[in-house]
Motif scaffolding. Structure first.
Motif, mmCIF file in Angstrom:
data_model
loop_
_atom_site.group_PDB
_atom_site.id
_atom_site.type_symbol
_atom_site.label_atom_id
_atom_site.label_comp_id
_atom_site.label_asym_id
_atom_site.label_seq_id
_atom_site.Cartn_x
_atom_site.Cartn_y
_atom_site.Cartn_z
ATOM 1 N N PRO A 233 37.780 40.808 38.496
ATOM 2 C CA PRO A 233 37.783 39.705 37.543
ATOM 3 C C PRO A 233 36.854 38.573 38.000
ATOM 4 O O PRO A 233 36.437 38.531 39.153
ATOM 5 C CB PRO A 233 39.231 39.228 37.558
ATOM 6 C CG PRO A 233 39.767 39.652 38.876
ATOM 7 C CD PRO A 233 39.022 40.896 39.264
ATOM 8 N N THR A 234 36.544 37.674 37.084
ATOM 9 C CA THR A 234 35.749 36.486 37.409
ATOM 10 C C THR A 234 36.699 35.344 37.736
ATOM 11 O O THR A 234 37.793 35.267 37.173
ATOM 12 C CB THR A 234 34.873 36.109 36.192
ATOM 13 O OG1 THR A 234 34.059 37.224 35.876
ATOM 14 C CG2 THR A 234 33.998 34.897 36.471
ATOM 15 N N ASP A 255 44.175 34.982 33.109
ATOM 16 C CA ASP A 255 45.109 35.988 33.632
ATOM 17 C C ASP A 255 46.011 35.394 34.699
ATOM 18 O O ASP A 255 47.193 35.691 34.769
ATOM 19 C CB ASP A 255 44.350 37.182 34.228
ATOM 20 C CG ASP A 255 43.541 37.915 33.180
ATOM 21 O OD1 ASP A 255 43.949 37.879 32.000
ATOM 22 O OD2 ASP A 255 42.500 38.487 33.516
ATOM 23 N N THR A 267 41.692 33.031 37.119
ATOM 24 C CA THR A 267 41.180 34.393 37.254
ATOM 25 C C THR A 267 41.233 35.034 35.876
ATOM 26 O O THR A 267 42.261 34.949 35.199
ATOM 27 C CB THR A 267 42.057 35.186 38.242
ATOM 28 O OG1 THR A 267 42.091 34.464 39.466
ATOM 29 C CG2 THR A 267 41.499 36.567 38.487
ATOM 30 N N THR A 268 40.081 35.643 35.493
ATOM 31 C CA THR A 268 40.020 36.144 34.119
ATOM 32 C C THR A 268 39.118 37.366 33.979
ATOM 33 O O THR A 268 38.189 37.551 34.751
ATOM 34 C CB THR A 268 39.483 35.044 33.169
ATOM 35 O OG1 THR A 268 39.362 35.587 31.858
ATOM 36 C CG2 THR A 268 38.110 34.541 33.591
ATOM 37 N N ARG A 269 39.404 38.172 32.966
ATOM 38 C CA ARG A 269 38.491 39.259 32.599
ATOM 39 C C ARG A 269 37.826 38.943 31.262
ATOM 40 O O ARG A 269 37.164 39.788 30.677
ATOM 41 C CB ARG A 269 39.263 40.576 32.505
ATOM 42 C CG ARG A 269 39.687 41.058 33.870
ATOM 43 C CD ARG A 269 40.450 42.353 33.840
ATOM 44 N NE ARG A 269 40.946 42.628 35.174
ATOM 45 C CZ ARG A 269 40.216 43.203 36.121
ATOM 46 N NH1 ARG A 269 38.988 43.569 35.888
ATOM 47 N NH2 ARG A 269 40.727 43.398 37.327
ATOM 48 N N THR A 291 31.605 35.481 40.388
ATOM 49 C CA THR A 291 31.803 36.904 40.100
ATOM 50 C C THR A 291 31.763 37.667 41.412
ATOM 51 O O THR A 291 31.353 37.138 42.435
ATOM 52 C CB THR A 291 30.695 37.421 39.157
ATOM 53 O OG1 THR A 291 29.450 37.040 39.721
ATOM 54 C CG2 THR A 291 30.829 36.838 37.767
#
Ligand SMILES: Nc1ncnc2c1ncn2[C@@H]1O[C@H](COP(=O)(O)OP(=O)(O)O)[C@@H](O)[C@H]1O
Ligand SMILES: [Mg+2]
Length: 308
Positions: A233-234, A255, A267-269, A291
């Motif tokens: 995830p980023t 997330d 934190t995310t996709r 990233t």
């Protein structure tokens, strides 16, 4: 007839089923890969993984116990002197003509390959040592010695260059200068095989990298594919003063939310959605996104603490 007659004649290097033991230590344990001509190929992995042994077998400095090695279409072992002018070697422990100056050392190396003083001076310039031309090799700093070792591998303009931790003793500026130089050499169509512990360096220079652990190649691909393969995830970092963790938790696409120092970390996709949402609440100017990098791949693959 010549065995090898130019760029169209197969890969620069092909190793197949390579094994090498020192007593009980299985330093290279069944390694196979191909390096294409013109490729910048990285060999990465922790200390003791077998990188130097592998490189020295390709250089013809060591024999393998079993397996096959082809370098520029020839076998480097038993020693093939016709390969010498075509390859350049910077070993991890370099030796110099100690009573000579930097320029004299390089002129001597150049002369061994039938190259003139002018070429020696050019190479000295290339590695940024012109102002040390008259300094005795023994009086050079660690980083300067390292640059001289690299110059010694390049002065005869070889087709294939082996560099074993070329930037290990260099300060950040010297390291960047060397990267620049290696990039240039690469555009000349030469093939480079390089080991390094600097993942940032490998990511920016190498076409492909092989990760070695305990004598085996555990991954081999382009840095971009390896990073993509992590499917990581980023992380979006926003100063907590601008966006609190509580506010962040409600955002679409977030997330996980945490605090690190003075930042709220999401934190995310779905980084696009998160940034759009964050942009509605605060200035994006201070927002940072992180990233995954090759360093994360290293950590994932080797399972060891990353040490630069
Ligand atoms: N000449 C040698 N004699 C005995 N063992 C060696 C020798 N060279 C390397 N080794 C061992 O082989 C393994 C691989 O070493 P090396 O190829 O130098 O790895 P790396 O370059 O990845 O650090 C290590 O366990 C090392 O101790
Ligand atoms: Mg080594």
């Amino acid at each position: 007839m010549k065995e090898d007659s130019g760029p169209a004649a197969g890969p620069a290097i092909a190793v197949e089923g390579l094994h090498k033991s020192y007593g009980d230590v299985h330093a290279v344990n069944g390694v196979s890969f191909t390096v294409e001509r013109g490729e910048f190929f990285g060999v990465l992995g922790p200390n003791g993984a077998g990188k130097t042994t592998l490189i020295e077998i390709m250089e013809g400095l060591r024999s393998a116990d079993s397996g096959s090695v082809s370098v520029l279409g020839r076998s480097p072992w038993p020693r093939d002197t016709s390969l010498l002018p075509r390859i350049g070697v910077q070993t991890q422990a370099s030796a110099f003509f100690v009573r000579l100056t930097a320029a004299e050392h390089l002129e001597t190396v150049a002369a061994l390959y039938g190259r003139d003083r002018k070429r020696a001076r050019e190479t000295l310039e290339l590695v940024g040592l012109t102002d040390k031309a008259k300094t005795l090799v023994d009086d050079l700093s660690g980083g300067q010695k390292q640059r001289l070792a690299i110059a010694s591998a390049l002065t005869h303009e070889p087709e294939l260059i082996f560099l074993d931790e070329p930037t290990a003793a260099l300060d950040p500026q010297a390291r960047r200068n060397l990267w620049e130089m290696l990039r240039e050499i690469r555009t000349e169509g030469r093939t480079i095989v390089c080991t390094t512990h600097h993942m940032e360096e490998a990511e920016s220079l190498c076409d492909r990298v092989a990760f070695v652990r305990a004598g085996e190649v555990i991954a081999l691909d382009t840095p971009a594919s390896l990073v993509r393969g992590l499917n990581a995830p980023t992380r979006v970092l926003i100063p907590t003063a601008q966006l609190t963790p509580e506010q962040a938790k409600g955002l679409e696409g977030a997330d996980e939310v945490a605090t690190e120092g003075l930042s709220t970390v999401i934190t995310t996709r779905a980084v696009g959605r998160v940034l759009a949402a964050v942009g509605g609440l605060t200035e994006l100017q201070d927002v940072q996104t992180r990233t995954a990098t090759l360093e994360d791949v290293y950590l994932e693959l080797t399972g060891t603490e990353y040490q630069a």
